[in-house]
Design an enzyme around this catalytic site. Structure first.
Site, short mmCIF file in Angstrom:
data_model
loop_
_atom_site.label_atom_id
_atom_site.label_comp_id
_atom_site.label_asym_id
_atom_site.label_seq_id
_atom_site.Cartn_x
_atom_site.Cartn_y
_atom_site.Cartn_z
CD GLN A 258 -2.75 -1.52 0.35
OE1 GLN A 258 -3.77 -0.83 0.31
NE2 GLN A 258 -2.54 -2.49 -0.54
CB ALA B 230 -11.56 0.47 3.30
CG HIS B 231 -7.57 0.09 0.20
ND1 HIS B 231 -6.72 -0.96 -0.05
CD2 HIS B 231 -8.77 -0.32 -0.22
CE1 HIS B 231 -7.38 -1.96 -0.60
NE2 HIS B 231 -8.64 -1.58 -0.72
CG ASN B 232 -7.24 3.63 -3.21
OD1 ASN B 232 -6.66 2.62 -2.82
ND2 ASN B 232 -6.65 4.58 -3.92
CB SER C 187 -12.33 1.74 -4.45
OG SER C 187 -10.97 1.37 -4.44
#
Length: 341
Positions: A198, A239-241, A259
């Site tokens: 990441q 969470a990521h993005n 995302s």
């Protein structure tokens, strides 16, 4: 500090009904009021307390008309909730800000921390980190390498900000929050899961508040972005993005999967879950414990799992309450039909 109802009314452009010399020196909830306290009435569910409260002064709406005698002095304003918020912020601003550097703390060579900042004991500031003016870093905070932090930020004890993350001006990050931990990225390879590096970061724009023990994961690539004015409660997972739009508010235990893009001015109740890779519009409301599996347009009010329009949810709830009676009726009809054969 003690002021009269008349002085308070002058401060908040209000109208006094009752004793203008009534004195206040503290705040209290209307149901817990006592002499010398200021309370407020903004929710109709609490109206009955105004007839029994012991508070000396109560803020009410300008159109409030009591149905029986009220012992407290009333100060009528346009919006009691907004007014009490302003007053509480004013009082809080009188608390002196912490200053200086406590020992032991560790600021790595090459990090920039102005003298106007407070750095508490056992705090750590990593290489090439940049901290703005008048920021307060409480004890046991970890700030990783290459982190950028703006002016007038408050970072409470135990916060961890991983490398490369960016925090805007006037943000507040409460104890236990983790900004920039790895996103949950793994690729299945030969029956096992291989970690996906990441390499992105987290960006908090100006005036963001992050609650205690909330976690915001770094992007796989690019940035996880929390836009200007967002307020996150405690125990939230981002969470990521993910991107959360301006002035969106989220209550405790919300989860946002990777995302997903959330628009502006949304209100999200507790324990709402958003699936990954979906888009949420602007000005939406999500009731507590809603599950949101698909994209949602602007201006929606949704409840339930899967989340549906609040009016449809209300109908379904009524129908479900009547299922037992309906089942009984069907059983009785079936019995009659069998008897008539």
């Amino acid at each position: 500090m003690e002021i009269t109802a008349a002085q308070l009314a002058a401060m908040v452009q209000g109208e006094v009904v009752g004793n203008p010399e009534a004195k206040i020196n503290n705040f209290a909830k209307i149901e817990e009021g006592r002499e010398g306290c200021l309370s407020f009435l903004a929710n109709q569910k609490y109206t009955h307390y105004i007839y029994s409260t012991q508070s000396s002064v109560v803020l009410v709406r300008k159109d409030f008309v009591p149905e029986e005698a009220v012992s407290a002095t009333l100060v009528k304003v346009d919006d009691p909730y907004a007014t009490i918020a302003t007053l509480l912020n004013f009082v809080n601003a009188q608390i002196p800000a912490k200053q200086g550097r406590e020992n032991p703390c560790y600021i790595t060579d090459g990090a920039l921390v102005p003298d106007s900042c407070y750095v508490g004991a056992f705090a750590y500031v990593g290489a090439n980190a940049r901290v703005g003016e008048h920021t307060q870093i409480y004890p046991q905070v970890y700030i990783g390498d290459d982190v950028v932090i703006g002016d007038n930020v408050i970072i409470y004890s135990g916060v961890k900000i991983y490398r490369g993350c960016c925090i805007g001006n006037n943000c507040i990050i409460h104890s236990g929050a983790v900004i920039g931990a790895d996103g949950f990225g793994f690729a299945p390879v030969n029956g096992e899961y291989e970690k996906i590096a990441q390499i992105g970061n987290v960006v908090l724009e100006d005036n963001v508040e992050v609650g205690a023990n909330t976690t915001i994961d770094r992007a796989t690539m690019g940035s996880t972005i929390i836009r200007r004015g967002v307020k996150l409660d405690n125990l939230i997972q981002v969470a990521h993005n993910v991107e959360i739009g301006e002035n969106t508010v989220m209550a405790a235990q919300v989860g946002v999967a990777g995302s997903t893009k959330i628009g502006k001015h949304n209100m999200v109740g507790g324990q709402v879950g958003f699936a990954g890779h979906i888009h949420i519009g602007d000005n939406c409301n999500f009731g507590a414990q809603s599950g949101v599996p698909n994209s949602v347009g602007d201006g929606k009010t949704l409840l339930g799992t899967p989340a549906i329009d609040s009016r449809e949810f209300a109908k379904m709830f009524i129908y479900s309450k009547n299922l037992a009676a309906l089942n009984k009726q069907v059983a009785e009809l079936k019995k009659k039909l069998e008897e008539n054969k």
